[in-house]
Design a protein around this motif. Structure first.
Motif, PDB file in Angstrom:
ATOM      1  N   GLY A 317       0.630  -1.443  -0.284  1.00 34.45           N
ATOM      2  CA  GLY A 317      -0.062   0.162  -0.246  1.00 34.45           C
ATOM      3  C   GLY A 317       1.205   1.126   0.383  1.00 34.45           C
ATOM      4  O   GLY A 317       0.696   1.892  -0.135  1.00 34.45           O
ATOM      5  N   GLN A 318       1.473   1.381   0.844  1.00 31.29           N
ATOM      6  CA  GLN A 318       2.599   1.904   0.694  1.00 31.29           C
ATOM      7  C   GLN A 318       3.303   2.979  -0.020  1.00 31.29           C
ATOM      8  O   GLN A 318       3.734   3.475  -0.772  1.00 31.29           O
ATOM      9  N   VAL A 319       4.231   1.641  -1.005  1.00 30.94           N
ATOM     10  CA  VAL A 319       4.665   1.736  -2.712  1.00 30.94           C
ATOM     11  C   VAL A 319       3.786   2.399  -3.666  1.00 30.94           C
ATOM     12  O   VAL A 319       3.965   3.763  -3.948  1.00 30.94           O
ATOM     13  N   ALA A 320       2.419   1.546  -3.852  1.00 26.17           N
ATOM     14  CA  ALA A 320       1.460   1.902  -4.584  1.00 26.17           C
ATOM     15  C   ALA A 320       0.897   3.645  -4.496  1.00 26.17           C
ATOM     16  O   ALA A 320       0.398   4.311  -5.539  1.00 26.17           O
ATOM     17  N   GLU A 321       1.304   3.912  -3.011  1.00 25.29           N
ATOM     18  CA  GLU A 321       0.282   5.606  -3.090  1.00 25.29           C
ATOM     19  C   GLU A 321       1.835   6.783  -3.539  1.00 25.29           C
ATOM     20  O   GLU A 321       1.865   7.260  -4.130  1.00 25.29           O
ATOM     21  N   ALA A 322       3.003   5.980  -3.244  1.00 30.60           N
ATOM     22  CA  ALA A 322       3.731   6.376  -3.620  1.00 30.60           C
ATOM     23  C   ALA A 322       4.249   6.887  -4.557  1.00 30.60           C
ATOM     24  O   ALA A 322       4.649   7.673  -5.808  1.00 30.60           O
ATOM     25  N   VAL A 323       4.046   5.334  -5.974  1.00 33.35           N
ATOM     26  CA  VAL A 323       4.324   5.570  -7.228  1.00 33.35           C
ATOM     27  C   VAL A 323       2.908   6.520  -7.858  1.00 33.35           C
ATOM     28  O   VAL A 323       3.504   7.212  -8.983  1.00 33.35           O
ATOM     29  N   ALA A 324       1.705   6.565  -7.518  1.00 34.04           N
ATOM     30  CA  ALA A 324       1.272   6.975  -7.497  1.00 34.04           C
ATOM     31  C   ALA A 324       0.582   8.568  -7.282  1.00 34.04           C
ATOM     32  O   ALA A 324       0.284   9.835  -8.725  1.00 34.04           O
ATOM     33  N   ALA A 325       1.330   9.226  -6.707  1.00 38.64           N
ATOM     34  CA  ALA A 325       2.284  10.332  -6.040  1.00 38.64           C
ATOM     35  C   ALA A 325       3.385  11.086  -6.794  1.00 38.64           C
ATOM     36  O   ALA A 325       3.807  11.839  -6.115  1.00 38.64           O
ATOM     37  N   GLY A 326       4.221  10.020  -7.663  1.00 38.01           N
ATOM     38  CA  GLY A 326       5.464  10.334  -8.547  1.00 38.01           C
ATOM     39  C   GLY A 326       6.577   9.592  -8.192  1.00 38.01           C
ATOM     40  O   GLY A 326       7.440   9.760  -9.186  1.00 38.01           O
ATOM     41  N   ALA A 327       6.237   9.066  -7.432  1.00 33.99           N
ATOM     42  CA  ALA A 327       7.553   8.577  -7.236  1.00 33.99           C
ATOM     43  C   ALA A 327       8.181   7.588  -7.958  1.00 33.99           C
ATOM     44  O   ALA A 327       7.163   6.760  -8.605  1.00 33.99           O
ATOM     45  N   ASP A 352      12.748   9.952  -6.081  1.00 33.82           N
ATOM     46  CA  ASP A 352      11.508  11.043  -6.723  1.00 33.82           C
ATOM     47  C   ASP A 352      10.885  10.568  -5.828  1.00 33.82           C
ATOM     48  O   ASP A 352       9.466  11.059  -5.211  1.00 33.82           O
ATOM     49  N   VAL A 353      10.858  10.738  -4.519  1.00 33.10           N
ATOM     50  CA  VAL A 353       9.927  10.333  -3.459  1.00 33.10           C
ATOM     51  C   VAL A 353      10.309  11.595  -2.534  1.00 33.10           C
ATOM     52  O   VAL A 353      11.501  12.588  -2.858  1.00 33.10           O
ATOM     53  N   THR A 354       8.769  12.156  -1.472  1.00 33.58           N
ATOM     54  CA  THR A 354       9.661  13.241  -0.604  1.00 33.58           C
ATOM     55  C   THR A 354       8.679  13.228   0.566  1.00 33.58           C
ATOM     56  O   THR A 354       7.913  12.094   0.732  1.00 33.58           O
ATOM     57  N   HIS A 355       8.556  13.420   1.541  1.00 34.63           N
ATOM     58  CA  HIS A 355       8.495  13.736   2.530  1.00 34.63           C
ATOM     59  C   HIS A 355       7.107  13.609   2.909  1.00 34.63           C
ATOM     60  O   HIS A 355       6.207  13.423   4.173  1.00 34.63           O
ATOM     61  N   ASP A 356       6.748  13.578   1.356  1.00 37.32           N
ATOM     62  CA  ASP A 356       4.600  13.765   1.949  1.00 37.32           C
ATOM     63  C   ASP A 356       4.251  12.759   1.800  1.00 37.32           C
ATOM     64  O   ASP A 356       2.947  12.202   1.720  1.00 37.32           O
ATOM     65  N   VAL A 369      13.323   0.814   0.139  1.00 39.80           N
ATOM     66  CA  VAL A 369      13.813   1.785   0.583  1.00 39.80           C
ATOM     67  C   VAL A 369      13.678   3.085   0.025  1.00 39.80           C
ATOM     68  O   VAL A 369      13.727   2.732  -1.524  1.00 39.80           O
ATOM     69  N   GLY A 370      13.437   4.704   0.025  1.00 40.83           N
ATOM     70  CA  GLY A 370      13.268   5.746  -0.533  1.00 40.83           C
ATOM     71  C   GLY A 370      14.974   6.280  -0.580  1.00 40.83           C
ATOM     72  O   GLY A 370      15.473   6.681   0.961  1.00 40.83           O
ATOM     73  N   ILE A 371      15.458   6.700  -1.209  1.00 35.71           N
ATOM     74  CA  ILE A 371      16.213   7.647  -1.471  1.00 35.71           C
ATOM     75  C   ILE A 371      16.154   8.905  -2.220  1.00 35.71           C
ATOM     76  O   ILE A 371      15.517   9.376  -3.104  1.00 35.71           O
ATOM     77  N   MET A 372      16.809   9.728  -1.660  1.00 34.07           N
ATOM     78  CA  MET A 372      16.613  11.607  -1.968  1.00 34.07           C
ATOM     79  C   MET A 372      18.049  11.736  -2.176  1.00 34.07           C
ATOM     80  O   MET A 372      18.881  11.700  -1.172  1.00 34.07           O
ATOM     81  N   LYS A 373      18.354  12.505  -2.636  1.00 29.71           N
ATOM     82  CA  LYS A 373      19.570  13.270  -3.630  1.00 29.71           C
ATOM     83  C   LYS A 373      19.581  15.050  -2.211  1.00 29.71           C
ATOM     84  O   LYS A 373      18.776  15.745  -1.576  1.00 29.71           O
ATOM     85  N   VAL A 374      20.666  14.944  -1.489  1.00 28.43           N
ATOM     86  CA  VAL A 374      20.855  15.938  -0.558  1.00 28.43           C
ATOM     87  C   VAL A 374      21.888  16.717  -0.868  1.00 28.43           C
ATOM     88  O   VAL A 374      22.879  16.297  -1.476  1.00 28.43           O
ATOM     89  N   LYS A 375      22.233  18.539  -0.751  1.00 20.78           N
ATOM     90  CA  LYS A 375      23.298  18.722  -1.491  1.00 20.78           C
ATOM     91  C   LYS A 375      24.184  19.122   0.349  1.00 20.78           C
ATOM     92  O   LYS A 375      25.242  19.352  -0.384  1.00 20.78           O
TER      93      LYS A 375
END
Length: 462
Positions: A317-327, A352-356, A369-375
């Protein structure tokens, strides 16, 4: 009619074992026996209690061949990993080694006129409510120091790992811990909460969900019973620009995927410096695609089923929601044909995940696992702290001073550098925020399971 607890094996979805639950009156009688037997156990010399607990651990190790297969049947861990005996022995042996020092009196004065000191005494009956994901490791954290400190222990194991509770109690009893001092009880939630509300215990240790922790606190309200609560986690990893990339990939992906992601301190979100991000993601995908999902009794299997279909459905469910939101999912489920839509679940890596997204905020407790880029460090710190949980954080860098400085700004119980998903028994195991409260392992683990008592002895009358 006697109610029972059924253990459904994730391997085949069938009932593995069924055990009768104690009624409230039967449970009260068991606790009463523990309370009555505890003073005699506490009166034994510390050295004798240590000998008996050590013998019990030896008996548990003798059960290894059977236990490894039972763990596969109960909660799906592949047999190739050999159970939990390495960690059990490391933690137990450390706690036994430090017992004398941890429980020794703290002396303020011993002169011709005064002896003043603080001693530690047992709390009485310790109630350990253990989880299924590491059924021996998590229980050992409390059971061993509780017994060594002179307490009786009542163990309630998770319904998914009933055999683990039986094995642990039988082994310790074989080693010489009296049956009334080490009891394994089959209890439902209502009976569990009733016993706590009746102030049956000197201390309650619970490892499980945030909701379960709240239920324990509600039951204990007004009783002044101490509680140790290790609850949820959403542990982050951070890969700095100076990290050893291959080591970071191997350590963090293993931390995310081992035990099908069902680890209290497993890695559930990763932040990578922009200079390493693309390479890290590519290597992470290769790493995950190298896993083999299948029957945990097959030595070739590196990832077994999740412990229950409903746990796998949470992750789906978490994965499906994330993909629907742009992940963007990077793992093709077809690469893992054993994924049956039930307890067997293919691992997933998301970008392409976010904390939303729930997958980056709520506990997944599965192989995603979700992976995000940081500066920079500042952005990584802000994102790592943007969580309701705080158990561990894993920092990958060649600079120990930088890791320590980052750690100073993180809201978490443990800071790791260049490793993840590990408990050091010499260091306290604790958490912040919704991860709960309390202290296990280290000398602080003994302090949590005993009470201080002051002795002010005046040797003269004038």
């Amino acid at each position: 009619m006697t109610k029972t607890t059924k253990l459904i094996s994730p391997v085949n979805g069938e009932v593995l074992i069924e055990r009768p639950q104690l009624s409230l009156d039967e449970a009260r009688a068991s606790v009463a026996r523990a309370r009555a037997a505890q003073p005699a156990w506490a009166a034994l010399p510390l050295a004798e209690r240590i000998v008996r607990v050590r013998a019990g651990l030896a008996a548990l190790n003798e059960m290894k061949d059977a236990v490894v297969g039972e763990l596969a049947d109960q909660m799906g861990r592949p047999v190739r990993y050999g159970g939990e005996f390495g960690g059990v022995n490391e933690r137990a042996n450390h706690m036994l080694a430090i017992a004398e020092e941890a429980l020794s009196p703290v002396q303020a004065e011993d002169s011709e006129t005064f002896r003043r000191e603080i001693r530690r005494e047992p709390l009485g009956v310790i109630f350990v409510i253990a989880p299924w994901n590491y059924p021996f490791l998590t229980a050992i954290n409390t059971v061993v120091p509780a017994l060594v400190a002179g307490n009786a222990v009542v163990l309630k194991h998770a319904s998914q790992t009933l055999l683990a509770g039986e094995r642990l109690a039988a082994a310790l009893q074989k080693g010489g811990v009296p049956a009334d001092i080490m009891q394994n009880l089959i209890l439902d939630h209502d009976t569990t909460e009733a016993l706590i509300a009746e102030r049956s215990f000197g201390f309650v240790n619970f490892t499980g969900s945030v909701g379960g922790g709240r239920a324990i606190e509600r039951a204990a309200a007004g009783t002044f019973t101490g509680t140790g609560l290790e609850l949820g986690g959403k542990d982050p990893g951070y890969v700095r620009a100076d990290a050893d990339l291959d080591a970071a990939v191997d350590g963090l992906m293993d931390g995310a995927m081992f035990n099908s992601g069902q680890c209290c301190c497993g890695i559930e979100r990763i932040y990578v410096h922009e200079s390493l991000y693309d390479d890290f993601v590519a290597k992470a995908v290769t790493w995950v695609n190298g896993m083999t999902l299948g029957n945990p009794h097959d030595p070739a299997t590196t990832m077994g089923p999740m412990a229950h279909r409903r746990f796998a459905d949470v992750v789906r469910g978490q994965v499906a929601e994330a993909v629907a939101a742009g992940a963007k999912p990077l793992i093709d489920p077809a690469h893992f044909p054993a994924d049956d839509g039930g307890a067997y679940l293919a691992p997933q890596v998301l970008v392409d995940v976010t904390h939303d997204m729930r997958v980056m905020r709520e506990e997944s407790f599965g192989p995603v696992v979700g992976i995000m880029k940081v500066k920079d460090d500042a952005e990584a710190i802000a994102l790592m702290n943007d969580s309701d949980y705080g158990l561990t954080a894993s920092i990958w860098t060649k600079d120990a001073d930088a890791a320590a400085e980052i750690g100073n700004h993180l809201e978490t119980g443990t800071i790791f550098m260049n490793r993840a998903d590990y408990l050091d028994p010499a260091l306290v195991w604790t958490g912040t925020k919704d991860t709960g409260r309390g202290a296990a392992l280290s000398n602080l683990g003994y302090l949590a399971l005993t009470r201080p008592k002051s002795y002010h002895l005046k040797k003269v009358t004038k």
